[in-house]
Design an enzyme around this catalytic site. Sequence first.
Site, PDB file in Angstrom:
ATOM      1  N   TYR A 137       0.874  -1.217   0.093  1.00 22.22           N
ATOM      2  CA  TYR A 137      -0.291  -0.051  -0.228  1.00 22.22           C
ATOM      3  C   TYR A 137       1.010   0.970  -0.106  1.00 22.22           C
ATOM      4  O   TYR A 137       1.519   1.383   0.971  1.00 22.22           O
ATOM      5  CB  TYR A 137      -0.733  -0.134   1.131  1.00 22.22           C
ATOM      6  CG  TYR A 137      -2.186   1.054   1.319  1.00 22.22           C
ATOM      7  CD1 TYR A 137      -1.790   1.999   0.201  1.00 22.22           C
ATOM      8  CD2 TYR A 137      -3.083   1.153   1.905  1.00 22.22           C
ATOM      9  CE1 TYR A 137      -3.128   2.535   0.117  1.00 22.22           C
ATOM     10  CE2 TYR A 137      -4.340   1.711   2.341  1.00 22.22           C
ATOM     11  CZ  TYR A 137      -4.135   3.048   0.710  1.00 22.22           C
ATOM     12  OH  TYR A 137      -5.070   3.841   1.249  1.00 22.22           O
ATOM     13  N   LYS A 165      -1.271  -1.018  -4.522  1.00 26.48           N
ATOM     14  CA  LYS A 165      -2.370   0.000  -4.055  1.00 26.48           C
ATOM     15  C   LYS A 165      -1.890   0.921  -4.811  1.00 26.48           C
ATOM     16  O   LYS A 165      -1.438   0.957  -3.195  1.00 26.48           O
ATOM     17  CB  LYS A 165      -2.895  -0.372  -3.222  1.00 26.48           C
ATOM     18  CG  LYS A 165      -4.294   0.649  -2.546  1.00 26.48           C
ATOM     19  CD  LYS A 165      -5.097   0.096  -1.530  1.00 26.48           C
ATOM     20  CE  LYS A 165      -6.150   2.004  -0.711  1.00 26.48           C
ATOM     21  NZ  LYS A 165      -6.456   2.564  -2.428  1.00 26.48           N
TER      22      LYS A 165
END
Length: 303
Positions: A137, A165
């Site tokens: 992330y 992400k």
Amino acid sequence: MRLEKFRGIIPAFYACYDDQGDISEDRTNALCDYLYEKKVNGVYVGGSSGECIYQNLDERKAVLSYVANRLKGKMTLIAHVGAPSTRDSIALAKHAAELGYDALSAIPPIYFKLPDSSVYKYWNEIIEATPLEFIIYNIPQTTGYTLTTALFEKLLANPKVIGVKNSSMPTMDIERFKRVGGDNVIVFNGPDEQYVAGRIMGADGGIGGTYAAMPELFLQANEFFLQGKFEEAKRIQSCINDIIIALCSQNGSMYAVIKEVLNRRGVNIGSVRGPLEGISTEDLGRIDRIVTMIDEAVQEFCK
Ligand SMILES: CC(=O)N[C@H](C=O)[C@@H](O)[C@H](O)[C@H](O)CO
Ligand SMILES: CC(=O)C(=O)O
């Protein structure tokens, strides 16, 4: 393809509280059912939108359990397990693995500015703690840490790392991560305001904090993209952005406003935890207008 289940629209799951501000299993179930009915491709549990930063370890474990009990086998489940210490992150990772989550994800370490070597070690220790696959992330605006393509490449040497992400604002970052990772790596668009642009630059799907407030619109934007209808995709993105700006322009925090929007749409999941601010009385009328904006956009685009 092995990574197919990670494509598409994956809403970030919100923290669901009772009227006292405690985690509510019933309200968590209600949000699960709503998202299942909307036919989203998966959920990302316990991230920013899950207010992970304001919950203790037991609460976070409980949320992971409630969502898995309700949605396992019905859609893709990603557990965000990033926590201040490596120890807590690993505890959450093991819990998610036992519950049968499809993948883990974590932000980099927060608060102390640590060197790349520490960030690498942190993520690797989580990855090594379970058999689950892992999604990095990258969210520099909240963590202060920017993932480089060099570190991404190094992490990809471990086959359990399946993607990133990416919530940084340049869509070029999506293109660069995709360039490094190739077809066997999933890149998720982070900023909801540029979902369509992220897809065009190579994102395989998106994980987003506003998707659950208007899942119909993001699913439709995704459809337009897949059908090559870029004019329509651009128009729906503009409507989405008007809505996001309105969600972010109230006295209450964006998450408090979204929760009131969901309440008007029939799903009561309570409010937010401080220091996030709840909505004010002046927000109420303006939230009526936001719900109307969503309804009108759904009517216009989702036939
Ligand atoms: C900074 C931040 O929280 N970004 C989220 C995740 O990428 C987004 O999904 C936003 O919630 C969304 O784009 C609204 O600004
Ligand atoms: C957007 C996202 O990943 C989150 O809010 O957790």
